[in-house]
Design an enzyme around this catalytic site. Sequence first.
Site: not given
Ligand SMILES: NC(=O)c1ccc[n+]([C@@H]2O[C@H](COP(=O)([O-])OP(=O)(O)OC[C@H]3O[C@@H](n4cnc5c(N)ncnc54)[C@H](OP(=O)(O)O)[C@@H]3O)[C@@H](O)[C@H]2O)c1
Length: 329
Positions: A56, A61, A90, A123
């Site tokens: 994604d 980004y 997006k 987006h």
């Molecule tokens: N459409 C939209 O508006 C929108 C908005 C936000 C996000 N997104 C997409 O969704 C993706 C994911 O969402 P998000 O970026 O908000 O983060 P998330 O998936 O909720 O992850 C949050 C944090 O958790 C940590 N993490 C990952 N695996 C873990 C584990 N096994 N144990 C403990 N911590 C862990 C990561 O840090 P580390 O890297 O240090 O492991 C990461 O910074 C984004 O990267 C993006 O592609 C889309």
Amino acid sequence: MEEQQAMDPKGWRVELNDGHFIPVLGFGTSAPDEVPKSKTVEVTKLAIEAGFHHFDSAFIYNNEKEVGQAIRSKIEDGTVKREDIFYTSKLWLTFLRPELVQPALENSLRKLQLDYVDLYIIHYPVALKPGEEILPKDEHGKLIYDTVHLCATWEAMEKCKDAGLTKSIGVSNFNRRQLEKILNKPGLKYKPVCNQVECHPYLSQSKLLDFCKSKNIVLVAYGALGTQRIKGRVDQNSPVLLDDPVLCAMAKKYERTPALIALRYQLQCGVVVLVKSYNEKRIKENIQVFEFQLSSEDMKVLEGLNRNFRYVLFKNVADHPEYPFSDEY
Ligand SMILES: NC(=O)c1ccc[n+]([C@@H]2O[C@H](COP(=O)([O-])OP(=O)(O)OC[C@H]3O[C@@H](n4cnc5c(N)ncnc54)[C@H](OP(=O)(O)O)[C@@H]3O)[C@@H](O)[C@H]2O)c1
């Protein structure tokens, strides 16, 4: 989930309403600005090696060059084929005018050096003034909006699918009313295949999920681990999802981590889940989501954690008539 995929749980995918398939676990690629871009190449390759098939990303980004480079290098070395990879991009808010949609996708494809993306999504349902600025602001620091009808943008998205630049088209951060706007559009050619929204145990999105299921639209969860808590975007005083005592107790019970419990919860709700990690150990850990199952009693306990709490509020567009989060769902 497909029968034939049951042999290889890492390949689990669900059918979209246009006949294409989406892997149920996706790798989120967005990282804070201070993370070097070379790291994106490295972790995307690691994710492919670990078994992720779904990636994604987005124009905003600013990493499509690096994600594309990683994907192409893993295709070149024979680890995967292009058709095994599901890549989402997006459409940014300054490109919502219909005539800007296809050029925006073509720009992403040029950076990726791919012939097509698997999924292209709007987006966010708010249009900003087109131009060089990603976040165009007036002299008072307020974002400058543009007036574009979402249905006009959608028709341009349909043309991108017809042109073969994307296999599927969908939306992100749409509420029910905005989804209905598209679904009720006279002459609709393709329904959105998905709505990508924030979703986790504190924000179960149960009403939006039921609505999406009733329309055969897949809900894709972002922030499934409680988001990256980036300063300026997320209130630093908000509760830390992965520290939740119920989630932690359940992790102990299943001998997994709270993160895996939160990811597994989404899959068992029938949600496609994204997870971002730029850490090798956690990337490998997250793929273990296919190795265990939560009981229906424990699913109910997790449902009980819902408090309709949203980490990502996009407050700077809160006064826009299409601001999606002022409706009930
Ligand atoms: N459409 C939209 O508006 C929108 C908005 C936000 C996000 N997104 C997409 O969704 C993706 C994911 O969402 P998000 O970026 O908000 O983060 P998330 O998936 O909720 O992850 C949050 C944090 O958790 C940590 N993490 C990952 N695996 C873990 C584990 N096994 N144990 C403990 N911590 C862990 C990561 O840090 P580390 O890297 O240090 O492991 C990461 O910074 C984004 O990267 C993006 O592609 C889309």
